[in-house]
Design a protein around this motif. Structure first.
Motif, short mmCIF file in Angstrom:
data_model
loop_
_atom_site.label_atom_id
_atom_site.label_comp_id
_atom_site.label_asym_id
_atom_site.label_seq_id
_atom_site.Cartn_x
_atom_site.Cartn_y
_atom_site.Cartn_z
N LYS A 1 0.84 -1.20 0.00
CA LYS A 1 0.00 0.00 0.00
C LYS A 1 0.88 1.25 0.00
N PHE A 2 1.96 1.18 0.77
CA PHE A 2 2.89 2.32 0.83
C PHE A 2 3.68 2.44 -0.46
N LEU A 3 4.31 1.33 -0.84
CA LEU A 3 5.26 1.37 -1.93
C LEU A 3 4.63 1.71 -3.28
N LYS A 4 3.39 1.29 -3.50
CA LYS A 4 2.76 1.59 -4.78
C LYS A 4 2.50 3.09 -4.93
N HIS A 5 2.23 3.78 -3.80
CA HIS A 5 2.01 5.22 -3.88
C HIS A 5 3.31 5.97 -4.16
N ILE A 6 4.41 5.46 -3.62
CA ILE A 6 5.72 6.08 -3.85
C ILE A 6 6.06 6.12 -5.34
N GLU A 7 5.58 5.12 -6.09
CA GLU A 7 5.86 5.06 -7.52
C GLU A 7 5.38 6.31 -8.25
N ARG A 8 4.33 6.94 -7.74
CA ARG A 8 3.71 8.05 -8.46
C ARG A 8 4.07 9.40 -7.87
N THR A 9 5.27 9.50 -7.31
CA THR A 9 5.76 10.80 -6.84
C THR A 9 6.99 11.16 -7.66
N ARG A 10 7.20 12.45 -7.86
CA ARG A 10 8.33 12.89 -8.68
C ARG A 10 9.65 12.83 -7.92
N GLN A 11 9.56 12.95 -6.61
CA GLN A 11 10.77 13.05 -5.80
C GLN A 11 10.52 12.42 -4.44
N LEU A 12 11.57 11.85 -3.84
CA LEU A 12 11.45 11.24 -2.52
C LEU A 12 12.08 12.15 -1.46
N LEU A 13 11.44 12.21 -0.30
CA LEU A 13 12.01 12.90 0.84
C LEU A 13 12.10 11.91 1.99
N PHE A 14 13.32 11.39 2.23
CA PHE A 14 13.54 10.49 3.34
C PHE A 14 13.48 11.29 4.64
N VAL A 15 12.77 10.79 5.62
CA VAL A 15 12.71 11.43 6.94
C VAL A 15 13.17 10.39 7.96
N VAL A 16 14.27 10.69 8.67
CA VAL A 16 14.79 9.75 9.67
C VAL A 16 14.97 10.46 11.01
N ASP A 17 14.84 9.69 12.05
CA ASP A 17 15.04 10.15 13.42
C ASP A 17 16.53 10.08 13.72
N ILE A 18 17.15 11.21 14.08
CA ILE A 18 18.59 11.21 14.37
C ILE A 18 18.93 10.27 15.52
N GLU B 1 14.38 -0.98 -3.12
CA GLU B 1 15.05 -1.79 -4.14
C GLU B 1 14.35 -3.13 -4.36
N LEU B 2 13.98 -3.79 -3.26
CA LEU B 2 13.35 -5.10 -3.37
C LEU B 2 11.97 -5.02 -3.98
N TYR B 3 11.29 -3.89 -3.77
CA TYR B 3 9.96 -3.73 -4.36
C TYR B 3 10.07 -3.38 -5.84
N LYS B 4 10.88 -2.38 -6.16
CA LYS B 4 11.07 -1.96 -7.55
C LYS B 4 12.32 -1.09 -7.64
N GLU B 5 13.33 -1.59 -8.35
CA GLU B 5 14.63 -0.91 -8.40
C GLU B 5 14.55 0.52 -8.93
N GLU B 6 13.57 0.78 -9.82
CA GLU B 6 13.47 2.11 -10.43
C GLU B 6 13.21 3.20 -9.39
N LEU B 7 12.66 2.81 -8.23
CA LEU B 7 12.39 3.80 -7.18
C LEU B 7 13.67 4.48 -6.72
N GLN B 8 14.79 3.76 -6.82
CA GLN B 8 16.07 4.31 -6.36
C GLN B 8 16.63 5.37 -7.32
N THR B 9 16.06 5.46 -8.51
CA THR B 9 16.56 6.43 -9.47
C THR B 9 15.87 7.79 -9.33
N LYS B 10 14.85 7.85 -8.50
CA LYS B 10 14.15 9.13 -8.29
C LYS B 10 15.05 10.10 -7.54
#
Length: 387
Positions: free
Chosen positions: A219-236, A262-271
């Protein structure tokens, strides 16, 4: 100069992202054998994208989820050619992927007004069919919504994604000190002073194993496919889902998030990707941040700390790393600036690549049109030499 402004926030209540429908094209009309009259073709069924439509509205308006187009008119003495049945148009949101019962993709609707034929009407009775009408195509289809947003937030639960969206939007989504705060997608719009708008999607938090559909996985990963850019948010300060799971540092969190993509779809890493390091208001945050930046600049020096199956084929390359605190507001304006700058740069690169392709096609076309008469001339002169 980039001007930052307010952010509009929209929360989807009772969010629905997939619907199963029965559709059938209209039956053809009867032919008129004695006079050779042809029955009208049955109506077709179309899926049409509308900006203000949601799958919930579709489900509420058509609870039976059954759509049948009108049949074609019979041939008769006063009208030997029967009229075509009326088409049925099903309104759906922009960003829909349509698949058949076997999972085969029929098509996608990515912008307002896009339309796809999903069930054809049957032919009317004619000489070819012995003047008997044919039934319309009938099938089961699935409508799958993949959010379209400029930026998709990527992070494990409790990374502070909801808090970040709340901070930039001045809205108040449900935020609590437990995992899986966000159980359905939420969209915010950054409104800049020059009226530029950037949409940001906050999606259900990933967990380890999401690529295998654990937790909110697909449910999460399929939505990520349709975004132009990724913003990783991590807790320091790192992340631990529960007392039964391992504690992960901020660096480990990024590596694991990358592996899940990567395991879901490698193309996501090229965004294009940015990294927001959250909770910089915590004690020792500055020291941990410098350590994290060093790890990200030299990832191979630290990958021996991971199990082999946890290491991605390629590590994420972030265009910018921005330290922030969703709690205090530290770094929020800078983050908005970088988001816009990154999107603008990517748009410019896409335009440049498009124009280069067009220019190349034009040159190839010119060369082809120039070389053709030249080759004829060469052939002619060769013939003269032979004579």
């Amino acid at each position: 100069m980039v001007h930052c402004g307010r952010v509009l926030f929209r929360k989807y209540g009772n969010f629905i992202d997939n619907v199963r429908l029965f559709i059938k094209g209209g039956s053809g009309g009867m032919g008129y054998p004695r006079l050779g009259g042809e029955g009208g073709k049955g109506g077709d069924v179309w899926i049409v994208a509308h900006k203000k439509m949601t799958l919930k509205q579709l489900k509420d308006k058509y609870p039976q989820k059954r759509f049948v187009a009108e049949g074609g008119a019979n041939s008769r003495i006063s009208a030997l050619k029967g009229s075509k049945g009326k088409d049925y148009e099903i309104p759906v949101p922009v960003g829909i992927s349509i698949t058949d019962e076997n999972g085969k993709i029929i098509g996608e609707l990515n912008k307002e007004g896009d339309r796809i034929l999903v069930a054809e009407g049957g032919l009317g009775g004619k000489l070819l069919t012995n003047f008997l009408p044919l039934k319309g195509q009938r099938r089961i289809i699935h409508l799958d919504l993949k959010l379209i947003a400029d930026v998709g937030l990527v992070g494990f639960p409790n990374a502070g994604k909801s808090s970040l969206l709340s901070r930039v939007s001045h809205a108040k989504p449900a935020i609590a000190d437990y995992a899986f705060t966000t159980l359905k997608p939420e969209l915010g719009k950054i409104m800049y002073d020059d009226f530029k708008q950037i949409s940001v999607a906050d999606l259900p938090g990933l967990i380890e194993g999401a690529h295998m559909n654990k937790g909110m996985g697909h449910k999460f990963l399929k939505h990520i496919e349709r975004t132009r850019q990724l913003l990783f948010v991590v807790d320091i300060g790192g992340f631990q889902l529960s007392s039964q799971t391992k504690y992960r540092t901020a660096f480990e969190t990024i590596i694991l998030l990358t592996k899940e993509l990567e395991l879901y779809k490698e193309e996501l890493q090229t965004k294009p990707a940015l990294l927001a390091v959250n909770k910089m208001d915590l004690p020792d945050a500055q020291d941990k941040f410098h350590e994290l930046v060093n790890q990200l600049q030299n990832p191979k020096d630290f990958l021996h700390l991971f199990d082999k199956n946890m290491i991605p084929e390629r590590t994420m390359e972030f265009q910018h790393i921005i330290p922030i605190s969703a709690l205090t507001g530290e770094g929020i304006e800078e983050l908005k600036n970088y988001i816009r700058r990154s999107l603008d740069e990517h748009a410019n690169q896409e335009n440049e690549a498009y124009h280069k392709k067009q220019l190349l096609n034009l040159r190839i076309s010119n060369i082809a049109s120039y070389s053709e008469p030249l080759s004829k001339q060469t052939i002619a002169s060769s013939r003269m030499d032979i004579i």
